[in-house]
Design an enzyme around this catalytic site. Structure first.
Site, short mmCIF file in Angstrom:
data_model
loop_
_atom_site.label_atom_id
_atom_site.label_comp_id
_atom_site.label_asym_id
_atom_site.label_seq_id
_atom_site.Cartn_x
_atom_site.Cartn_y
_atom_site.Cartn_z
N THR A 124 0.92 -1.01 -0.25
CA THR A 124 0.05 -0.33 -0.41
C THR A 124 0.86 0.61 -0.42
O THR A 124 1.95 0.98 0.15
CB THR A 124 -0.95 0.01 1.27
OG1 THR A 124 -0.21 0.73 2.55
CG2 THR A 124 -1.88 -1.30 1.31
N ALA B 214 4.14 -2.13 3.80
CA ALA B 214 3.40 -0.84 4.66
C ALA B 214 4.16 0.80 4.18
O ALA B 214 4.95 0.91 4.82
CB ALA B 214 2.18 -0.90 5.73
N VAL C 151 8.25 -2.01 5.64
CA VAL C 151 7.96 -0.70 5.99
C VAL C 151 8.87 -0.30 4.16
O VAL C 151 9.85 -0.05 3.73
CB VAL C 151 8.77 -0.07 7.16
CG1 VAL C 151 8.84 1.30 7.34
CG2 VAL C 151 8.65 -1.18 8.46
N LYS C 152 7.45 0.91 3.73
CA LYS C 152 8.45 1.70 2.74
C LYS C 152 8.50 3.02 3.20
O LYS C 152 8.37 3.36 3.71
CB LYS C 152 7.22 1.93 1.71
CG LYS C 152 6.49 0.52 0.96
CD LYS C 152 5.71 0.84 0.21
CE LYS C 152 5.22 1.55 -0.72
NZ LYS C 152 4.23 1.05 -1.02
N ILE C 153 9.76 3.35 2.60
CA ILE C 153 10.20 4.99 2.35
C ILE C 153 10.59 5.20 1.76
O ILE C 153 10.99 5.03 0.89
CB ILE C 153 11.35 4.45 3.88
CG1 ILE C 153 10.87 4.03 5.25
CG2 ILE C 153 11.95 6.38 3.91
CD1 ILE C 153 12.49 3.70 6.18
#
Ligand code: E4P
Length: 223
Positions: free
Chosen positions: A27, A58, A86-88
């Site tokens: 997402t 996410a 974790v998306k950064i």
């Protein structure tokens, strides 16, 4: 290779996961808004729909270093930290956060990538996954070709970061990145459904059924 669904549509996630071996869900803030839910409602419901081996990928929303790190830590603890990525985004401060999050043991996907050079630095910074925005890159040139080249560059240097090709608008883009050997990919449900459906298959199945029924008067093998 890993195949993720790029959506917050829980019904689609459940239906496609039943049909296909989907490896998880990605997402981003925009995708999350489409669920009409806040994160505290959405993620528990997503966890219920998925099996524990399906990854949840996410994204942070904060744009300053401390905010990114705080949200990265919170997201990384979802579902007890099991199969969470974790998306950064690769903003300037994002590269620093990617390094810091990696050092804390958080599995990181560097996102918002528009060029192979950004992807290279995210890989150097220790990102586990790199998400080049293929369709958006196509606005500036040969996005598919650049991502195919990136896959080769990473192999050449033996860099462990995996390309997770993202932002697709059609099956041809997906097909070409799969042919180029992308180790991971995330695709919206509409494009996935186009990948698995073909009018010719429906015609062939109808033909098998009607020929069988005409010969034996029933719709199954009868064994
Ligand atoms: C991945 O999760 C990306 O955020 C996503 O594929 C971007 O897609 P878009 O270009 O359709 O916004």
């Amino acid at each position: 290779m890993e195949f993720f669904l790029d959506t917050s549509d829980l019904r689609e996630i459940a239906e496609l996961s039943e049909l296909l071996p989907i490896d998880g869900v990605t997402t981003n803030p925009t995708i999350l808004t489409k669920s009409g839910m806040l994160p505290e409602e959405f993620f528990p419901r997503l966890i219920d729909v998925l099996t524990p081996d399906q990854k949840i990928i996410a994204q942070v929303v904060a744009t300053d270093f401390d905010g990114i790190m705080s949200e990265a830590r919170t997201l990384s603890r979802l579902r007890g930290g099991e199969n969470i990525v974790v998306k950064i985004p690769v903003s300037h401060v994002g590269y620093k956060a990617i390094r810091a999050a990696g050092a804390e043991g958080i599995t990181v996907l560097a996102t918002g990538i528009y060029s192979p050079d950004q992807a290279f630095w995210a890989a150097k910074a220790g990102a586990d996954y790199l998400a080049p925005y293929v369709n958006r890159m196509c606005n500036y040139g040969d996005g598919v070709g650049q991502v195919a080249e990136l896959i080769q560059t990473l192999r050449q240097y033996d860099m462990p970061a995996k390309v997770c090709a993202a932002s697709f608008k059609n099956v041809d883009q997906v097909h070409r990145l799969l042919a180029a050997g992308t180790p991971a990919i995330t695709v919206g449900p509409d494009v996935v459904r186009s990948m698995i459906g073909h009018p010719g298959t429906a015609i062939a199945v109808d033909e098998f059924s009607s020929n069988w029924k005409a010969a034996y008067g029933c719709g199954d093998l009868g064994l």
